[in-house]
Design a protein around this motif. Structure first.
Motif, mmCIF file in Angstrom:
data_model
loop_
_atom_site.group_PDB
_atom_site.id
_atom_site.type_symbol
_atom_site.label_atom_id
_atom_site.label_comp_id
_atom_site.label_asym_id
_atom_site.label_seq_id
_atom_site.Cartn_x
_atom_site.Cartn_y
_atom_site.Cartn_z
ATOM 1 N N ARG A 213 -17.182 8.599 49.220
ATOM 2 C CA ARG A 213 -16.224 7.763 48.509
ATOM 3 C C ARG A 213 -14.833 8.373 48.465
ATOM 4 N NH1 ARG A 213 -18.981 3.790 45.748
ATOM 5 N NH2 ARG A 213 -17.496 3.570 44.047
ATOM 6 N N GLY A 214 -14.726 9.676 48.660
ATOM 7 C CA GLY A 214 -13.415 10.286 48.808
ATOM 8 C C GLY A 214 -12.695 10.540 47.500
ATOM 9 N N ASP A 215 -11.385 10.442 47.545
ATOM 10 C CA ASP A 215 -10.507 10.889 46.471
ATOM 11 C C ASP A 215 -10.559 9.940 45.268
ATOM 12 O OD1 ASP A 215 -8.523 11.861 44.845
ATOM 13 O OD2 ASP A 215 -7.013 12.019 46.425
ATOM 14 N N ARG A 216 -11.307 10.336 44.254
ATOM 15 C CA ARG A 216 -11.428 9.507 43.054
ATOM 16 C C ARG A 216 -10.103 9.406 42.317
ATOM 17 N NH1 ARG A 216 -16.083 11.015 38.844
ATOM 18 N NH2 ARG A 216 -17.346 10.345 40.607
ATOM 19 N N ASP A 217 -9.297 10.468 42.351
ATOM 20 C CA ASP A 217 -8.004 10.448 41.657
ATOM 21 C C ASP A 217 -7.070 9.406 42.270
ATOM 22 O OD1 ASP A 217 -8.826 12.437 39.951
ATOM 23 O OD2 ASP A 217 -7.879 14.051 41.082
ATOM 24 N N ALA A 218 -7.137 9.238 43.594
ATOM 25 C CA ALA A 218 -6.286 8.243 44.250
ATOM 26 C C ALA A 218 -6.682 6.830 43.823
ATOM 27 C CB ALA A 218 -6.386 8.384 45.765
ATOM 28 N N VAL A 219 -7.981 6.589 43.687
ATOM 29 C CA VAL A 219 -8.447 5.275 43.224
ATOM 30 C C VAL A 219 -7.983 5.041 41.790
ATOM 31 C CG1 VAL A 219 -10.463 3.835 42.759
ATOM 32 C CG2 VAL A 219 -10.424 5.302 44.782
ATOM 33 N N ALA A 220 -8.125 6.059 40.948
ATOM 34 C CA ALA A 220 -7.696 5.923 39.551
ATOM 35 C C ALA A 220 -6.200 5.666 39.455
ATOM 36 C CB ALA A 220 -8.063 7.185 38.771
ATOM 37 N N ALA A 221 -5.408 6.347 40.291
ATOM 38 C CA ALA A 221 -3.961 6.136 40.284
ATOM 39 C C ALA A 221 -3.614 4.713 40.707
ATOM 40 C CB ALA A 221 -3.280 7.148 41.205
ATOM 41 N N ALA A 222 -4.333 4.209 41.705
ATOM 42 C CA ALA A 222 -4.109 2.826 42.147
ATOM 43 C C ALA A 222 -4.455 1.842 41.036
ATOM 44 C CB ALA A 222 -4.937 2.532 43.397
ATOM 45 N N MET A 223 -5.543 2.096 40.345
ATOM 46 C CA MET A 223 -5.930 1.226 39.233
ATOM 47 C C MET A 223 -4.882 1.236 38.130
ATOM 48 S SD MET A 223 -10.010 1.780 38.749
ATOM 49 C CE MET A 223 -11.187 0.958 39.841
ATOM 50 N N ASP A 224 -4.331 2.405 37.833
ATOM 51 C CA ASP A 224 -3.302 2.494 36.795
ATOM 52 C C ASP A 224 -2.050 1.714 37.197
ATOM 53 O OD1 ASP A 224 -4.915 4.067 35.222
ATOM 54 O OD2 ASP A 224 -3.982 5.963 35.797
ATOM 55 N N ALA A 225 -1.651 1.852 38.461
ATOM 56 C CA ALA A 225 -0.474 1.115 38.943
ATOM 57 C C ALA A 225 -0.733 -0.387 38.913
ATOM 58 C CB ALA A 225 -0.112 1.577 40.349
ATOM 59 N N GLU A 226 -1.919 -0.785 39.344
ATOM 60 C CA GLU A 226 -2.271 -2.209 39.316
ATOM 61 C C GLU A 226 -2.273 -2.743 37.886
ATOM 62 O OE1 GLU A 226 -5.280 -2.285 43.211
ATOM 63 O OE2 GLU A 226 -6.082 -2.170 41.167
ATOM 64 N N ALA A 227 -2.831 -1.951 36.948
ATOM 65 C CA ALA A 227 -2.917 -2.406 35.564
ATOM 66 C C ALA A 227 -1.527 -2.630 34.969
ATOM 67 C CB ALA A 227 -3.691 -1.385 34.729
ATOM 68 N N LYS A 228 -0.602 -1.735 35.276
ATOM 69 C CA LYS A 228 0.764 -1.890 34.775
ATOM 70 C C LYS A 228 1.416 -3.145 35.348
ATOM 71 C CE LYS A 228 5.158 0.618 34.401
ATOM 72 N NZ LYS A 228 5.869 1.888 34.720
ATOM 73 N N ALA A 229 1.235 -3.356 36.662
ATOM 74 C CA ALA A 229 1.811 -4.536 37.294
ATOM 75 C C ALA A 229 1.105 -5.811 36.829
ATOM 76 C CB ALA A 229 1.713 -4.404 38.814
ATOM 77 N N PHE A 230 -0.211 -5.720 36.620
ATOM 78 C CA PHE A 230 -0.992 -6.868 36.173
ATOM 79 C C PHE A 230 -0.549 -7.298 34.777
ATOM 80 C CE2 PHE A 230 -4.613 -9.359 34.883
ATOM 81 C CZ PHE A 230 -5.188 -9.830 36.056
ATOM 82 N N ASP A 231 -0.326 -6.314 33.898
ATOM 83 C CA ASP A 231 0.097 -6.610 32.535
ATOM 84 C C ASP A 231 1.440 -7.333 32.535
ATOM 85 O OD1 ASP A 231 -0.092 -6.522 29.724
ATOM 86 O OD2 ASP A 231 1.187 -4.756 29.648
ATOM 87 N N ALA A 232 2.373 -6.860 33.373
ATOM 88 C CA ALA A 232 3.677 -7.517 33.457
ATOM 89 C C ALA A 232 3.548 -8.921 34.030
ATOM 90 C CB ALA A 232 4.620 -6.683 34.321
ATOM 91 N N ALA A 233 2.726 -9.059 35.077
ATOM 92 C CA ALA A 233 2.554 -10.375 35.704
ATOM 93 C C ALA A 233 1.885 -11.356 34.746
ATOM 94 C CB ALA A 233 1.723 -10.232 36.981
ATOM 95 N N LEU A 234 0.938 -10.849 33.971
ATOM 96 C CA LEU A 234 0.187 -11.696 33.048
ATOM 97 C C LEU A 234 1.090 -12.397 32.051
ATOM 98 C CD1 LEU A 234 -2.711 -12.475 32.174
ATOM 99 C CD2 LEU A 234 -2.711 -10.450 30.714
ATOM 100 N N ARG A 235 2.182 -11.744 31.689
ATOM 101 C CA ARG A 235 3.101 -12.305 30.694
ATOM 102 C C ARG A 235 4.244 -13.099 31.325
ATOM 103 N NH1 ARG A 235 1.437 -9.450 26.259
ATOM 104 N NH2 ARG A 235 0.248 -7.569 26.768
ATOM 105 N N SER A 236 4.244 -13.199 32.639
ATOM 106 C CA SER A 236 5.337 -13.877 33.333
ATOM 107 C C SER A 236 5.221 -15.393 33.222
ATOM 108 C CB SER A 236 5.324 -13.489 34.817
ATOM 109 O OG SER A 236 4.211 -14.085 35.475
ATOM 110 N N PRO A 237 6.344 -16.108 33.322
ATOM 111 C CA PRO A 237 6.300 -17.571 33.325
ATOM 112 C C PRO A 237 5.453 -18.116 34.468
ATOM 113 C CG PRO A 237 8.540 -16.802 32.933
ATOM 114 C CD PRO A 237 7.739 -15.594 33.304
ATOM 115 N N GLU A 238 5.446 -17.434 35.623
ATOM 116 C CA GLU A 238 4.638 -17.883 36.760
ATOM 117 C C GLU A 238 3.158 -17.924 36.403
ATOM 118 O OE1 GLU A 238 6.958 -16.566 40.843
ATOM 119 O OE2 GLU A 238 5.485 -15.206 39.950
#
Length: 258
Positions: A213-238
């Motif tokens: 499965r490889g680098d678990r930290d890289a997956v966690a970092a991607a999830m954190d970045a996605e969560a931040k972007a997801f939270d912003a998108a979730l509140r968007s008018p779109e």
């Protein structure tokens, strides 16, 4: 924890986590996410006797993704503590091997959770789709990191940005599934494969799985970045407009997403 997630201990040290909300195509609520997460946590506990977890859906569907009405109701709270995000993060750290048996629709998280599974088996009618952008959202569950590494950047971009459906044979061709299995034998096959994993020497299996499965930290970092972007998108008018249109149509499951 909920009648909509059946958790049973099957022969051979396998825990079956079966989504059982067929009237909604097994669309996921926060309570269902919590039940699935707890099943994974319990499987990882020392002495649990569980050597594999199998995810499946009831009555010809895997999952339509999030229950949008439930999701919208929770959107006013901090996304960082959302049940869906807690489940997603647990997927990335679960040590117990995971198997998916996918029949019917697998939308949003229904597709992205399979990226964390060690084995994926699909019925001929399985249909995958990741319509995050269509709902004014962004990919989740580490899919922005994992999918390009599985299928290549070009194909991952197509699947995540266009959000178009693809079937069982294409999932196997892309390396997202191991094999197509007749629907009436799918669950039995997945449980049998899970039992094979559970019968392996546990320490060696865990070590081999971690290496694969490889680098678990890289997956966690991607999830954190996605969560931040997801939270912003979730509140968007779109996103708010997309949810409004979705609910006005009656919430057709094929349009749901994680």
């Amino acid at each position: 924890m909920t009648e909509h997630v059946r958790i049973t201990h099957e022969p051979g040290g396998v825990c079956l986590v079966q989504l059982a909300r067929p009237e909604k195509k097994n669309a996921l609520t926060g309570v269902m996410y919590d039940a699935m997460r707890e099943a994974l946590v319990a499987a990882d506990r020392d002495g649990s006797g569980i050597g594999a977890v199998v995810f499946a859906g009831a009555e010809g569907a895997f999952t339509a993704g999030n229950d949008i009405a439930d999701f919208v109701a929770r959107a006013e709270r901090a996304f960082g503590d959302a049940p869906s995000l807690r489940f997603i993060r647990q997927l990335a750290v679960t040590r117990t091997p995971m198997v998916a048996a996918v029949d019917g629709i697998a939308v949003g998280i229904g597709t992205t959770l399979t990226l964390h599974c060690d084995l994926v088996y699909v019925a001929p009618a399985a249909t995958f789709r990741m319509p995050f952008v269509d709902l004014g959202l962004v990919p989740e569950a580490g899919s922005s990191y994992l999918l390009p590494r599985r299928v290549g950047l070009t194909k991952a971009t197509e699947l995540l940005l266009l959000g178009e459906a693809f079937g069982a044979d294409e999932a196997v061709r892309l390396g997202l599934a191991n094999a197509v299995v007749p629907a009436d034998a799918l669950l039995e096959h997945a449980l049998a494969q899970g039992a094979k994993l559970a019968a392996k020497p546990r320490q060696a299996l865990a070590a081999a799985r971690a290496l694969i499965r490889g680098d678990r930290d890289a997956v966690a970092a991607a999830m954190d970045a996605e969560a931040k972007a997801f939270d912003a998108a979730l509140r968007s008018p779109e996103a708010q407009e997309a949810f409004r249109r979705f609910l006005a149509r009656g919430g057709a499951p094929a349009r749901a997403a994680s």
